[in-house]
Design an enzyme around this catalytic site. Structure first.
Site, PDB file in Angstrom:
ATOM      1  N   TYR A  46       1.617  14.586 -32.493  1.00  0.00           N
ATOM      2  CA  TYR A  46       2.062  15.961 -32.725  1.00  0.00           C
ATOM      3  C   TYR A  46       2.766  15.983 -34.066  1.00  0.00           C
ATOM      4  O   TYR A  46       3.666  15.182 -34.309  1.00  0.00           O
ATOM      5  CB  TYR A  46       3.024  16.380 -31.602  1.00  0.00           C
ATOM      6  CG  TYR A  46       3.661  17.737 -31.782  1.00  0.00           C
ATOM      7  CD1 TYR A  46       2.925  18.909 -31.592  1.00  0.00           C
ATOM      8  CD2 TYR A  46       5.008  17.852 -32.126  1.00  0.00           C
ATOM      9  CE1 TYR A  46       3.519  20.150 -31.739  1.00  0.00           C
ATOM     10  CE2 TYR A  46       5.609  19.100 -32.271  1.00  0.00           C
ATOM     11  CZ  TYR A  46       4.854  20.245 -32.079  1.00  0.00           C
ATOM     12  OH  TYR A  46       5.443  21.478 -32.221  1.00  0.00           O
ATOM     13  N   ASP A  64       3.976  10.409 -40.396  1.00  0.00           N
ATOM     14  CA  ASP A  64       4.881  11.402 -39.810  1.00  0.00           C
ATOM     15  C   ASP A  64       6.010  10.629 -39.148  1.00  0.00           C
ATOM     16  O   ASP A  64       5.860  10.086 -38.051  1.00  0.00           O
ATOM     17  CB  ASP A  64       4.132  12.270 -38.801  1.00  0.00           C
ATOM     18  CG  ASP A  64       5.044  13.333 -38.193  1.00  0.00           C
ATOM     19  OD1 ASP A  64       6.279  13.157 -38.217  1.00  0.00           O
ATOM     20  OD2 ASP A  64       4.515  14.328 -37.681  1.00  0.00           O
ATOM     21  N   LYS A  78      14.692  15.477 -37.942  1.00  0.00           N
ATOM     22  CA  LYS A  78      15.615  14.989 -36.914  1.00  0.00           C
ATOM     23  C   LYS A  78      16.823  14.231 -37.488  1.00  0.00           C
ATOM     24  O   LYS A  78      17.778  14.871 -37.898  1.00  0.00           O
ATOM     25  CB  LYS A  78      14.851  14.177 -35.874  1.00  0.00           C
ATOM     26  CG  LYS A  78      13.738  15.045 -35.207  1.00  0.00           C
ATOM     27  CD  LYS A  78      13.212  14.482 -33.958  1.00  0.00           C
ATOM     28  CE  LYS A  78      11.969  15.169 -33.430  1.00  0.00           C
ATOM     29  NZ  LYS A  78      12.216  16.332 -32.592  1.00  0.00           N
TER      30      LYS A  78
HETATM   31  N1  HOZ Z   1       8.627  19.048 -29.993  1.00  0.00           N
HETATM   32  C1  HOZ Z   1       9.801  18.537 -29.407  1.00  0.00           C
HETATM   33  C2  HOZ Z   1       9.511  17.345 -28.598  1.00  0.00           C
HETATM   34  N2  HOZ Z   1       8.583  16.455 -29.068  1.00  0.00           N
HETATM   35  C3  HOZ Z   1      10.524  19.513 -28.543  1.00  0.00           C
HETATM   36  C4  HOZ Z   1      11.571  20.185 -29.297  1.00  0.00           C
HETATM   37  C5  HOZ Z   1      12.525  20.993 -28.452  1.00  0.00           C
HETATM   38  O1  HOZ Z   1      12.196  21.509 -27.412  1.00  0.00           O
HETATM   39  O2  HOZ Z   1      13.631  21.110 -28.911  1.00  0.00           O
END
Ligand code: HOZ
Length: 433
Positions: free
Chosen positions: A146, A241, A274
């Site tokens: 992702y 990524d 992050k």
């Molecule tokens: N895409 C995030 C987890 N892989 C989730 C982000 C969220 O819900 O804060």
């Protein structure tokens, strides 16, 4: 569960009236695991408290950023001080230069970096830059990875898309993804074949080197070696990524882990998020000067943002990086994370439950399976029902794991040995039950 106006249930009900699904990011809705999402009121160190005052040991850490735990005093002080000087200027600041310098110092493959506000934005911009810099359109991504929710990357993706069983989003026109080739993670034969056919048309290959959006799956060393060779041979950019893994699995990110295993290894471009924001909206993408100079205002690839390099977010990121660059920080974090994974697998063994786990730095994953999966198909075949039962049993015991089996977990410097021991004890009980 309490039905007071401040119960999780009542807040969720209220939320669903005004926010689709009651959440601002799908996985938070607990749909995969069922039940009521916890509305978090505050957090400190390794703990979060919900609206009902229930305390949890937090292994999500805001999905990765909170590597120091919540409310680290030095980070809060930096944020507070920066906020007093101004929330946003839409003009350059010294602090963003400092953060760029620090990223470049810690990640040798990056010569220049641009700061943005989210991982999605960073991934989307990296992709545009790769296409602009190479003059090519086709890209390769891998099933279960992702890279944020930009259209071209939202094909057979992990995280929320895996959770809800729609790996490719509606609203993404076929024409937009016609240049996106999706291959199986860790499949060398597919990789060779795709490059043999499309190598000359490929702008880039984007990969989560340790995929954290299908739980925790490492790219094998032979796979990564071959990927690097093929990208170099065909002039395609290798884009790492590292939104999850950057400054999280090691100070130099996953690329430093692979560089130890593959002589001379480095990606061409990197995407961060992050941890570099320490909990504030901040992300980045970087590459060689040559590639980065294709970006506006120097080059023809456009990319911009009002809040890019925001002064409060950069203060938060810098203060976080200052802590994680202290001697032995990652050694201690890795030891703790390993302790947790060994504790979980040990408890499962004792309970006669098949469970395997893996970790790197402060990131971990575990599967109800006999062996660690190597790709998305195998992840999907692991025992989801068992995971969901385990998730709730842990939540009931005050341990907050990601509410979907497709997500990696995160340990912070604030997790004490006692927190890890309490988690393992809760797991032993849950697994027996
Ligand atoms: N895409 C995030 C987890 N892989 C989730 C982000 C969220 O819900 O804060």
């Amino acid at each position: 569960m309490s039905t007071s106006p401040k119960s999780n249930a009542s807040l969720f009900e209220r939320a669903q009236r005004v926010i689709p699904g009651g959440v601002n990011s799908p996985v938070r809705a607990f749909r995969a695991v069922g039940g009521t999402p916890r509305f978090i009121q505050r957090a400190q160190g390794a703990y979060m408290w919900d609206a009902e005052g229930q305390r949890y040991i937090d292994y999500i850490g805001s999905w990765g950023p909170m590597i120091l735990g919540h409310g680290h005093p030095a980070v809060l002080e930096a944020v507070h001080k920066a906020a007093l000087d101004g929330l946003s200027f839409g003009a350059p600041t010294e602090r963003e230069v400092e953060l760029a310098e620090e990223i470049i110092r810690l990640v040798p493959s990056v010569e220049q970096v641009r700061l943005v506000s989210s991982g999605t934005e960073a991934g989307m911009s990296a992709l545009r830059l790769a296409r602009g810099a190479t003059g090519r359109s086709k890209i390769i991504k891998f099933e279960g990875c992702y890279h944020g929710h930009a259209d071209a990357l939202l094909v057979k993706a992990g995280s929320g898309l895996a959770t809800f069983g729609f790996p490719t989003s509606a609203g993404v026109p076929a024409e937009v993804v016609q240049h996106t080739l999706v291959l199986e993670y860790n499949n060398l034969a597919q990789l060779d074949e795709a490059f043999a056919i499309h190598g000359h048309e490929l702008a880039c290959v984007m990969i989560e080197p340790i995929a954290g959006n299908m739980n925790f799956v490492r790219a094998s060393v032979p796979f990564m070696t071959r990927l690097r060779e093929l990208c170099t041979k065909h002039g395609a950019l290798l884009v790492f990524d590292e939104v999850m893994t950057g400054f999280r699995v090691a100070l130099g990110g996953a690329q430093s882990v692979y560089a130890k295993l593959i002589p001379g290894f480095k990606p061409d471009m990197s995407v961060f998020g992050k941890v570099i924001g320490g909990g504030m909206p901040l992300a980045a993408f970087g590459a060689s000067k040559d590639v980065m100079s294709q970006l506006a205002p120097l080059g023809p690839v456009y990319q911009a943002g009002t809040l890019s390099g925001n002064p409060v977010a950069t203060a938060c990121g810098l203060a976080t990086l200052k802590q994680i660059t202290q001697p032995d920080f990652f050694e201690a974090l890795s030891t703790k994370t390993r302790q947790l994974v060994d504790g979980l697998t040990g408890a499962a063994r004792a309970a006669g439950v098949p469970l395997v786990g893996d970790c790197e730095g402060g990131m971990f994953g575990f599967f109800f399976a006999d062996a660690l999966p190597q790709n998305y198909g195998v992840v999907m075949a692991t025992d989801k029902e068992r995971f969901n039962r385990f998730f709730h049993a842990m939540l009931d015991r005050g341990v907050y794991l990601a509410p979907a089996l497709y997500e990696a977990g995160f340990v912070s410097a604030a997790h004490s040995d006692a927190d890890i021991a309490a988690t393992v004890a809760a797991a032993a009980e849950a697994l027996r039950a």
